[in-house]
Design a protein around this motif. Structure first.
Motif, PDB file in Angstrom:
ATOM      1  N   THR A 119      -6.672  -8.286   2.469  1.00 28.98           N
ATOM      2  CA  THR A 119      -7.755  -9.106   1.940  1.00 28.98           C
ATOM      3  C   THR A 119      -7.315 -10.566   1.993  1.00 28.98           C
ATOM      4  O   THR A 119      -6.126 -10.864   2.167  1.00 28.98           O
ATOM      5  N   ILE A 120      -8.239 -11.451   1.838  1.00 28.89           N
ATOM      6  CA  ILE A 120      -7.901 -12.874   1.836  1.00 28.89           C
ATOM      7  C   ILE A 120      -6.897 -13.169   0.724  1.00 28.89           C
ATOM      8  O   ILE A 120      -5.923 -13.893   0.931  1.00 28.89           O
ATOM      9  N   VAL A 121      -7.109 -12.580  -0.434  1.00 32.35           N
ATOM     10  CA  VAL A 121      -6.208 -12.829  -1.570  1.00 32.35           C
ATOM     11  C   VAL A 121      -4.793 -12.337  -1.250  1.00 32.35           C
ATOM     12  O   VAL A 121      -3.817 -13.077  -1.442  1.00 32.35           O
ATOM     13  N   LEU A 122      -4.672 -11.101  -0.750  1.00 28.13           N
ATOM     14  CA  LEU A 122      -3.341 -10.583  -0.430  1.00 28.13           C
ATOM     15  C   LEU A 122      -2.680 -11.393   0.679  1.00 28.13           C
ATOM     16  O   LEU A 122      -1.484 -11.688   0.613  1.00 28.13           O
ATOM     17  N   GLU A 123      -3.427 -11.742   1.702  1.00 27.21           N
ATOM     18  CA  GLU A 123      -2.864 -12.537   2.798  1.00 27.21           C
ATOM     19  C   GLU A 123      -2.340 -13.864   2.283  1.00 27.21           C
ATOM     20  O   GLU A 123      -1.246 -14.287   2.640  1.00 27.21           O
ATOM     21  N   ARG A 124      -3.095 -14.508   1.418  1.00 28.89           N
ATOM     22  CA  ARG A 124      -2.652 -15.798   0.848  1.00 28.89           C
ATOM     23  C   ARG A 124      -1.392 -15.626   0.003  1.00 28.89           C
ATOM     24  O   ARG A 124      -0.481 -16.444   0.071  1.00 28.89           O
ATOM     25  N   ILE A 125      -1.351 -14.565  -0.790  1.00 31.55           N
ATOM     26  CA  ILE A 125      -0.164 -14.311  -1.622  1.00 31.55           C
ATOM     27  C   ILE A 125       1.069 -14.158  -0.744  1.00 31.55           C
ATOM     28  O   ILE A 125       2.111 -14.777  -0.987  1.00 31.55           O
ATOM     29  N   PHE A 126       0.970 -13.332   0.301  1.00 33.85           N
ATOM     30  CA  PHE A 126       2.132 -13.115   1.170  1.00 33.85           C
ATOM     31  C   PHE A 126       2.467 -14.365   1.989  1.00 33.85           C
ATOM     32  O   PHE A 126       3.649 -14.640   2.242  1.00 33.85           O
ATOM     33  N   TYR A 175     -11.772   1.744  -3.079  1.00 31.33           N
ATOM     34  CA  TYR A 175     -10.906   0.612  -3.408  1.00 31.33           C
ATOM     35  C   TYR A 175      -9.434   1.037  -3.382  1.00 31.33           C
ATOM     36  O   TYR A 175      -8.587   0.353  -2.809  1.00 31.33           O
ATOM     37  N   VAL A 176      -9.133   2.190  -3.997  1.00 33.26           N
ATOM     38  CA  VAL A 176      -7.757   2.703  -3.998  1.00 33.26           C
ATOM     39  C   VAL A 176      -7.318   2.980  -2.564  1.00 33.26           C
ATOM     40  O   VAL A 176      -6.209   2.618  -2.157  1.00 33.26           O
ATOM     41  N   TRP A 177      -8.186   3.617  -1.783  1.00 34.06           N
ATOM     42  CA  TRP A 177      -7.872   3.909  -0.380  1.00 34.06           C
ATOM     43  C   TRP A 177      -7.556   2.625   0.380  1.00 34.06           C
ATOM     44  O   TRP A 177      -6.590   2.561   1.145  1.00 34.06           O
ATOM     45  N   ALA A 178      -8.372   1.581   0.180  1.00 36.40           N
ATOM     46  CA  ALA A 178      -8.169   0.325   0.899  1.00 36.40           C
ATOM     47  C   ALA A 178      -6.813  -0.294   0.557  1.00 36.40           C
ATOM     48  O   ALA A 178      -6.093  -0.756   1.449  1.00 36.40           O
ATOM     49  N   LEU A 179      -6.458  -0.295  -0.717  1.00 34.49           N
ATOM     50  CA  LEU A 179      -5.150  -0.836  -1.108  1.00 34.49           C
ATOM     51  C   LEU A 179      -4.014  -0.030  -0.486  1.00 34.49           C
ATOM     52  O   LEU A 179      -3.076  -0.593   0.072  1.00 34.49           O
ATOM     53  N   GLU A 180      -4.095   1.293  -0.593  1.00 37.66           N
ATOM     54  CA  GLU A 180      -3.033   2.156  -0.067  1.00 37.66           C
ATOM     55  C   GLU A 180      -2.944   2.086   1.452  1.00 37.66           C
ATOM     56  O   GLU A 180      -1.877   2.313   2.022  1.00 37.66           O
ATOM     57  N   GLY A 193       0.807  -1.219   0.000  1.00 40.50           N
ATOM     58  CA  GLY A 193       0.000   0.000   0.000  1.00 40.50           C
ATOM     59  C   GLY A 193       0.835   1.261   0.000  1.00 40.50           C
ATOM     60  O   GLY A 193       0.541   2.223  -0.708  1.00 40.50           O
ATOM     61  N   ARG A 194       1.917   1.255   0.792  1.00 40.69           N
ATOM     62  CA  ARG A 194       2.779   2.444   0.857  1.00 40.69           C
ATOM     63  C   ARG A 194       3.426   2.741  -0.481  1.00 40.69           C
ATOM     64  O   ARG A 194       3.466   3.888  -0.912  1.00 40.69           O
ATOM     65  N   ILE A 195       3.927   1.719  -1.152  1.00 39.76           N
ATOM     66  CA  ILE A 195       4.594   1.985  -2.428  1.00 39.76           C
ATOM     67  C   ILE A 195       3.583   2.355  -3.508  1.00 39.76           C
ATOM     68  O   ILE A 195       3.859   3.199  -4.363  1.00 39.76           O
ATOM     69  N   LEU A 196       2.397   1.763  -3.469  1.00 41.71           N
ATOM     70  CA  LEU A 196       1.361   2.159  -4.430  1.00 41.71           C
ATOM     71  C   LEU A 196       0.966   3.616  -4.215  1.00 41.71           C
ATOM     72  O   LEU A 196       0.789   4.375  -5.173  1.00 41.71           O
ATOM     73  N   GLN A 197       0.842   4.025  -2.964  1.00 45.08           N
ATOM     74  CA  GLN A 197       0.516   5.419  -2.664  1.00 45.08           C
ATOM     75  C   GLN A 197       1.623   6.349  -3.156  1.00 45.08           C
ATOM     76  O   GLN A 197       1.355   7.379  -3.778  1.00 45.08           O
TER      77      GLN A 197
END
Length: 90
Positions: free
Chosen positions: A51-58, A41-46, A14-18
């Motif tokens: 999310t479940i998807v991001l948690e699984r990826i990491f 949506y942008v705010w949530a990412l930043e 989120g920090r780097i996307l921001q």
């Protein structure tokens, strides 16, 4: 000059996307419009909302030893960067 670093969490992502958005001089709403989504949506990412998807990826990355590195091109030197986890600027 580019800012770069390793991304190990939703928060770091989120920090780097921001920072990338700010370097481009865009508001969250402008970016959302370009992506055909909403500002929330942008705010949530930043904000590093996990999310479940991001948690699984990491989780998969941690378990398999995979590392993700991101870079923001053309970062003005006078713009303070947000340090990434395990990352460097320069």
């Amino acid at each position: 000059m580019a800012a770069r670093g390793e991304v190990k969490s939703a928060e770091a992502l989120g920090r780097i996307l921001q920072q990338g958005r700010l370097v481009k001089g865009m508001t969250q709403r402008e970016l959302a419009d370009r992506l055909d989504t909403d500002q929330k949506y942008v705010w949530a990412l930043e904000s590093g909302k996990n999310t479940i998807v991001l948690e699984r990826i990491f989780q998969i990355m941690r378990e398999t030893g995979v590392r993700m590195y991101m870079e923001i091109d053309n970062v003005p030197q006078e713009q303070p960067g947000v340090p990434l986890e395990g990352g460097t600027h320069g």
